[in-house]
Design an enzyme around this catalytic site. Structure first.
Site, PDB file in Angstrom:
ATOM      1  N   TYR A 147       0.824  -1.220   0.000  1.00  0.00           N
ATOM      2  CA  TYR A 147       0.000   0.000   0.000  1.00  0.00           C
ATOM      3  C   TYR A 147       0.856   1.267   0.000  1.00  0.00           C
ATOM      4  CZ  TYR A 147      -4.070  -2.902   0.289  1.00  0.00           C
ATOM      5  OH  TYR A 147      -5.025  -3.840  -0.033  1.00  0.00           O
TER       6      TYR A 147
ATOM      7  N   ARG B  84       1.553   2.070  -3.596  1.00  0.00           N
ATOM      8  CA  ARG B  84       0.381   2.610  -4.306  1.00  0.00           C
ATOM      9  C   ARG B  84       0.036   4.015  -3.798  1.00  0.00           C
ATOM     10  NH1 ARG B  84      -4.005  -1.870  -3.631  1.00  0.00           N
ATOM     11  NH2 ARG B  84      -5.283  -0.492  -4.925  1.00  0.00           N
TER      12      ARG B  84
ATOM     13  N   ASP C 223      -7.895   5.109  -4.738  1.00  0.00           N
ATOM     14  CA  ASP C 223      -7.096   6.297  -5.089  1.00  0.00           C
ATOM     15  C   ASP C 223      -7.931   7.543  -4.799  1.00  0.00           C
ATOM     16  OD1 ASP C 223      -7.932   5.287  -8.373  1.00  0.00           O
ATOM     17  OD2 ASP C 223      -8.681   7.138  -7.472  1.00  0.00           O
TER      18      ASP C 223
ATOM     19  N   HIS D 130     -14.545   0.742  -0.455  1.00  0.00           N
ATOM     20  CA  HIS D 130     -13.428  -0.139  -0.083  1.00  0.00           C
ATOM     21  C   HIS D 130     -12.299   0.612   0.601  1.00  0.00           C
ATOM     22  CE1 HIS D 130     -14.903  -3.254  -3.215  1.00  0.00           C
ATOM     23  NE2 HIS D 130     -15.550  -3.329  -2.074  1.00  0.00           N
TER      24      HIS D 130
ATOM     25  N   CYS E 285       1.642   4.841  16.527  1.00  0.00           N
ATOM     26  CA  CYS E 285       0.321   5.199  16.022  1.00  0.00           C
ATOM     27  C   CYS E 285       0.001   6.665  16.388  1.00  0.00           C
ATOM     28  CB  CYS E 285      -0.724   4.276  16.644  1.00  0.00           C
ATOM     29  SG  CYS E 285      -2.419   4.693  16.155  1.00  0.00           S
TER      30      CYS E 285
ATOM     31  N   ASN F  77     -17.283  -0.047 -20.185  1.00  0.00           N
ATOM     32  CA  ASN F  77     -16.133  -0.883 -19.833  1.00  0.00           C
ATOM     33  C   ASN F  77     -15.308  -1.143 -21.089  1.00  0.00           C
ATOM     34  OD1 ASN F  77     -15.063  -1.911 -17.454  1.00  0.00           O
ATOM     35  ND2 ASN F  77     -15.832  -3.957 -17.791  1.00  0.00           N
ATOM     36  N   LEU F  78     -14.025  -1.409 -20.888  1.00  0.00           N
ATOM     37  CA  LEU F  78     -13.210  -1.699 -22.078  1.00  0.00           C
ATOM     38  C   LEU F  78     -13.811  -2.893 -22.816  1.00  0.00           C
ATOM     39  CD1 LEU F  78     -10.742  -0.284 -23.119  1.00  0.00           C
ATOM     40  CD2 LEU F  78      -9.287  -1.900 -21.931  1.00  0.00           C
TER      41      LEU F  78
HETATM   42  C1  BV8 Z   1     -17.589  -9.023   2.037  1.00  0.00           C
HETATM   43  C2  BV8 Z   1      -9.553  -2.853  -1.798  1.00  0.00           C
HETATM   44  C3  BV8 Z   1     -18.969  -9.769   3.760  1.00  0.00           C
HETATM   45  C4  BV8 Z   1      -8.215  -3.442  -1.736  1.00  0.00           C
HETATM   46  C5  BV8 Z   1     -10.901  -4.600  -2.737  1.00  0.00           C
HETATM   47  C6  BV8 Z   1     -17.940 -16.183  -3.279  1.00  0.00           C
HETATM   48  C7  BV8 Z   1     -18.979 -15.616  -3.986  1.00  0.00           C
HETATM   49  C8  BV8 Z   1     -19.329 -14.281  -3.786  1.00  0.00           C
HETATM   50  C9  BV8 Z   1     -18.625 -13.499  -2.894  1.00  0.00           C
HETATM   51  C10 BV8 Z   1     -17.591 -14.056  -2.217  1.00  0.00           C
HETATM   52  C11 BV8 Z   1     -17.235 -15.394  -2.393  1.00  0.00           C
HETATM   53  N1  BV8 Z   1     -16.179 -15.647  -1.593  1.00  0.00           N
HETATM   54  C12 BV8 Z   1     -15.844 -14.506  -0.911  1.00  0.00           C
HETATM   55  C13 BV8 Z   1     -16.708 -13.561  -1.279  1.00  0.00           C
HETATM   56  C14 BV8 Z   1     -16.751 -12.196  -0.821  1.00  0.00           C
HETATM   57  C15 BV8 Z   1     -15.660 -11.375  -1.469  1.00  0.00           C
HETATM   58  C16 BV8 Z   1     -15.667 -11.500  -2.977  1.00  0.00           C
HETATM   59  O1  BV8 Z   1     -16.506 -10.935  -3.646  1.00  0.00           O
HETATM   60  N2  BV8 Z   1     -14.699 -12.269  -3.492  1.00  0.00           N
HETATM   61  C17 BV8 Z   1     -14.623 -12.450  -4.931  1.00  0.00           C
HETATM   62  C18 BV8 Z   1     -13.149 -12.522  -5.335  1.00  0.00           C
HETATM   63  C19 BV8 Z   1     -15.382 -13.710  -5.292  1.00  0.00           C
HETATM   64  N3  BV8 Z   1     -15.967 -10.022  -1.113  1.00  0.00           N
HETATM   65  C20 BV8 Z   1     -15.524  -9.533   0.060  1.00  0.00           C
HETATM   66  O2  BV8 Z   1     -14.798 -10.139   0.816  1.00  0.00           O
HETATM   67  C21 BV8 Z   1     -16.050  -8.168   0.430  1.00  0.00           C
HETATM   68  N4  BV8 Z   1     -16.587  -8.215   1.749  1.00  0.00           N
HETATM   69  O3  BV8 Z   1     -18.137  -9.754   1.259  1.00  0.00           O
HETATM   70  O4  BV8 Z   1     -17.913  -8.928   3.340  1.00  0.00           O
HETATM   71  C22 BV8 Z   1     -19.095  -9.620   5.203  1.00  0.00           C
HETATM   72  C23 BV8 Z   1     -20.341  -9.875   5.735  1.00  0.00           C
HETATM   73  C24 BV8 Z   1     -20.482  -9.749   7.083  1.00  0.00           C
HETATM   74  C25 BV8 Z   1     -19.408  -9.363   7.871  1.00  0.00           C
HETATM   75  C26 BV8 Z   1     -18.168  -9.108   7.309  1.00  0.00           C
HETATM   76  C27 BV8 Z   1     -17.999  -9.234   5.969  1.00  0.00           C
HETATM   77  C28 BV8 Z   1     -14.962  -7.117   0.442  1.00  0.00           C
HETATM   78  C29 BV8 Z   1     -14.342  -6.991  -0.911  1.00  0.00           C
HETATM   79  C30 BV8 Z   1     -13.403  -5.780  -0.934  1.00  0.00           C
HETATM   80  C31 BV8 Z   1     -12.011  -6.232  -1.306  1.00  0.00           C
HETATM   81  N5  BV8 Z   1     -11.186  -5.043  -1.542  1.00  0.00           N
HETATM   82  N6  BV8 Z   1     -10.230  -3.461  -2.909  1.00  0.00           N
HETATM   83  C32 BV8 Z   1      -7.272  -2.730  -2.635  1.00  0.00           C
HETATM   84  O5  BV8 Z   1      -7.691  -1.874  -3.451  1.00  0.00           O
HETATM   85  O6  BV8 Z   1      -6.092  -3.029  -2.516  1.00  0.00           O
HETATM   86  S1  BV8 Z   1     -11.434  -5.423  -4.100  1.00  0.00           S
HETATM   87  C33 BV8 Z   1     -10.803  -4.767  -5.545  1.00  0.00           C
HETATM   88  O7  BV8 Z   1     -11.158  -5.669  -6.625  1.00  0.00           O
HETATM   89  C34 BV8 Z   1     -11.459  -3.491  -5.981  1.00  0.00           C
HETATM   90  O8  BV8 Z   1     -11.744  -2.642  -4.914  1.00  0.00           O
HETATM   91  C35 BV8 Z   1     -12.719  -3.913  -6.682  1.00  0.00           C
HETATM   92  O9  BV8 Z   1     -13.788  -3.982  -5.792  1.00  0.00           O
HETATM   93  C36 BV8 Z   1     -12.439  -5.322  -7.066  1.00  0.00           C
HETATM   94  C37 BV8 Z   1     -12.597  -5.498  -8.560  1.00  0.00           C
HETATM   95  O10 BV8 Z   1     -11.673  -4.701  -9.158  1.00  0.00           O
HETATM   96  P1  BV8 Z   1     -12.089  -3.748 -10.380  1.00  0.00           P
HETATM   97  O11 BV8 Z   1     -12.134  -2.374  -9.851  1.00  0.00           O
HETATM   98  O12 BV8 Z   1     -13.278  -4.253 -11.097  1.00  0.00           O
HETATM   99  O13 BV8 Z   1     -10.792  -3.924 -11.272  1.00  0.00           O
HETATM  100  P2  BV8 Z   1     -10.467  -5.123 -12.248  1.00  0.00           P
HETATM  101  O14 BV8 Z   1      -9.007  -5.051 -12.536  1.00  0.00           O
HETATM  102  O15 BV8 Z   1     -11.057  -6.400 -11.732  1.00  0.00           O
HETATM  103  O16 BV8 Z   1     -11.279  -4.720 -13.572  1.00  0.00           O
HETATM  104  C38 BV8 Z   1     -10.929  -3.541 -14.265  1.00  0.00           C
HETATM  105  C39 BV8 Z   1     -11.991  -3.342 -15.326  1.00  0.00           C
HETATM  106  O17 BV8 Z   1     -11.733  -2.110 -15.991  1.00  0.00           O
HETATM  107  C40 BV8 Z   1     -11.974  -4.428 -16.391  1.00  0.00           C
HETATM  108  O18 BV8 Z   1     -13.299  -4.832 -16.663  1.00  0.00           O
HETATM  109  C41 BV8 Z   1     -11.355  -3.740 -17.612  1.00  0.00           C
HETATM  110  O19 BV8 Z   1     -11.907  -4.210 -18.826  1.00  0.00           O
HETATM  111  C42 BV8 Z   1     -11.785  -2.311 -17.374  1.00  0.00           C
HETATM  112  N7  BV8 Z   1     -10.898  -1.301 -17.965  1.00  0.00           N
HETATM  113  C43 BV8 Z   1      -9.544  -1.315 -18.039  1.00  0.00           C
HETATM  114  N8  BV8 Z   1      -9.119  -0.168 -18.635  1.00  0.00           N
HETATM  115  C44 BV8 Z   1     -10.224   0.566 -18.927  1.00  0.00           C
HETATM  116  C45 BV8 Z   1     -11.364  -0.138 -18.510  1.00  0.00           C
HETATM  117  N9  BV8 Z   1     -12.618   0.320 -18.665  1.00  0.00           N
HETATM  118  C46 BV8 Z   1     -12.754   1.530 -19.255  1.00  0.00           C
HETATM  119  N10 BV8 Z   1     -11.710   2.277 -19.692  1.00  0.00           N
HETATM  120  C47 BV8 Z   1     -10.440   1.834 -19.543  1.00  0.00           C
HETATM  121  N11 BV8 Z   1      -9.410   2.577 -20.000  1.00  0.00           N
END
Ligand code: BV8
Length: 240
Positions: free
Chosen positions: A60, A63, A102, A117, A144, A211-212
Site C-alpha cells: 500500500y 500505491r 485512489d 473499499h 500510532c 467498460n473496455l
Molecule cells: C464481504 C480494496 C462480507 C483493496 C478490494 C464467493 C462468492 C461471492 C462473494 C464471495 C465469495 N467468496 C468470498 C466472497 C466475498 C468477497 C468476494 O466478492 N470475493 C470475490 C473474489 C469472489 N468479497 C468480500 O470479501 C467483500 N466483503 O463480502 O464482506 C461480510 C459480511 C459480514 C461481515 C463481514 C464481511 C470485500 C471486498 C473488498 C475487497 N477489496 N479493494 C485494494 O484496493 O487493494 S477489491 C478490488 O477488486 C477493488 O476494490 C474492486 O472492488 C475489485 C474489482 O476490481 P475492479 O475495480 O473491477 O478492477 P479489475 O481489474 O477487476 O477490472 C478492471 C476493469 O476495468 C476491467 O473490466 C477492464 O476491462 C476495465 N478497464 C480497463 N481499462 C479501462 C477499462 N474500462 C474503461 N476504460 C479503460 N481505460
C-alpha cells in the site's frame, strides 16, 4: 444516444479500477495488473496483514506514493461536472460509489462520494478504529498517531472478508435511482458486483455499463465498450 431525463432523476454511479487506468494506475485483473504481482491472500486480507504486516505496508505504501505522480483523467472530470450540473439544476440526487482507493475522483471535484473499499490516503488505529488522514508510509515500527503504539496503524482499506463501508446508504440510493452507471469494473467482487441487480429491483432504473470489454452481466440495459476517458464524457454530455 440522448437520454431525456424527467425533471427529477436520481443517479448512482459505480466505478472500478478501469476508470483510473488511463491516469496510469494499475487495475487488478488486466494484464500486468496488481493481482499478477501479488497474491490477494497475502496483501488484501486481514490474515495476510497478520502474517506479514510489512509486506502489506509495502504494497500500500507503493500505491499511496504513486498518487502524487498521477492525475484525474477526462472520465473523472466528466463525472464531477455531471454532478455539479445535476446539483445546480436541482435535478435530483447524484451519488458516486467507487471501489477505487485512489483519490482521483476527489481531486477531479466529485463531492458526493462513497469509497466503499476505503482510501489509500487514510489510516486506521487498530485499537480504537479511529480513521485519520494519512499520506506517508505506514510501518510496523511507526508509533500510532492515535494510541501511540508502534504498528497499530493499518491502511484504511476494506480487505476481502471485511465489510465494505456505508452499505446502508448505498442500498437506499440504489432502491431510489433512475439511472445506474457502472464504469471500469470487472464485476467480480461482491457486494459491489451485485449493485446493478439491486438497481434493477426498482423497475424504474436504467442500467448502463461502460467498460473496455463488457463484464458480461445480463443486468445492463445498455453496454458501451471502449475507454472511459472517451465514453464517460460522451454519456455525461448526452444526459439532458
Ligand atoms: C464481504 C480494496 C462480507 C483493496 C478490494 C464467493 C462468492 C461471492 C462473494 C464471495 C465469495 N467468496 C468470498 C466472497 C466475498 C468477497 C468476494 O466478492 N470475493 C470475490 C473474489 C469472489 N468479497 C468480500 O470479501 C467483500 N466483503 O463480502 O464482506 C461480510 C459480511 C459480514 C461481515 C463481514 C464481511 C470485500 C471486498 C473488498 C475487497 N477489496 N479493494 C485494494 O484496493 O487493494 S477489491 C478490488 O477488486 C477493488 O476494490 C474492486 O472492488 C475489485 C474489482 O476490481 P475492479 O475495480 O473491477 O478492477 P479489475 O481489474 O477487476 O477490472 C478492471 C476493469 O476495468 C476491467 O473490466 C477492464 O476491462 C476495465 N478497464 C480497463 N481499462 C479501462 C477499462 N474500462 C474503461 N476504460 C479503460 N481505460
Amino acid at each position: 444516444m440522448v437520454y431525456k431525463h424527467p425533471s427529477k432523476s436520481n443517479i448512482v454511479i459505480l466505478t472500478g479500477a478501469g476508470i483510473s487506468a488511463e491516469s496510469g494506475l494499475s487495475t487488478f485483473r488486466d494484464e500486468n495488473g496488481l493481482w499478477c504481482q501479488h497474491r490477494i491472500e497475502d496483501v488484501a486480507t486481514p490474515e495476510g496483514f497478520r502474517r506479514d504486516p510489512q509486506l502489506v505496508h509495502r504494497f500500500y505504501n507503493q500505491r499511496r506514493a504513486q498518487l502524487k505522480d498521477v492525475k484525474p483523467n477526462a472520465a473523472h472530470l466528466a463525472l464531477a461536472e455531471w454532478e455539479r450540473r445535476w446539483k445546480e439544476e436541482e435535478r435530483g440526487n447524484f451519488l458516486l460509489v467507487t471501489q477505487n482507493v485512489d483519490d482521483l475522483h476527489q481531486r477531479a471535484g466529485s463531492r458526493n462520494i462513497i469509497a466503499l473499499h476505503g482510501e489509500l490516503l487514510k489510516a486506521r488505529c487498530s485499537h480504537t478504529e479511529k480513521v485519520m488522514a494519512w499520506s506517508e508510509d505506514l510501518a510496523t515500527d511507526l508509533p500510532c498517531a492515535c494510541c501511540g503504539n508502534p504498528g497499530a496503524m493499518r491502511p484504511h482499506i476494506v480487505w476481502f472478508g471485511e465489510m465494505p463501508l456505508e452499505m446502508e446508504t448505498i442500498y437506499a440510493a440504489l432502491s431510489e435511482c433512475d439511472m445506474f452507471v457502472s464504469i471500469g469494473t470487472s464485476g467480480t467482487v461482491y457486494p459491489a458486483a451485485g449493485f446493478v441487480m439491486e438497481a434493477r429491483r426498482n423497475q424504474k432504473a436504467r442500467t448502463v455499463e461502460i467498460n473496455l470489454e463488457s463484464s458480461g452481466s445480463p443486468y445492463f440495459h445498455e453496454v458501451f465498450e471502449g475507454k472511459a476517458s472517451q465514453l464517460v464524457p460522451n454519456l455525461a454530455n448526452s444526459i439532458s
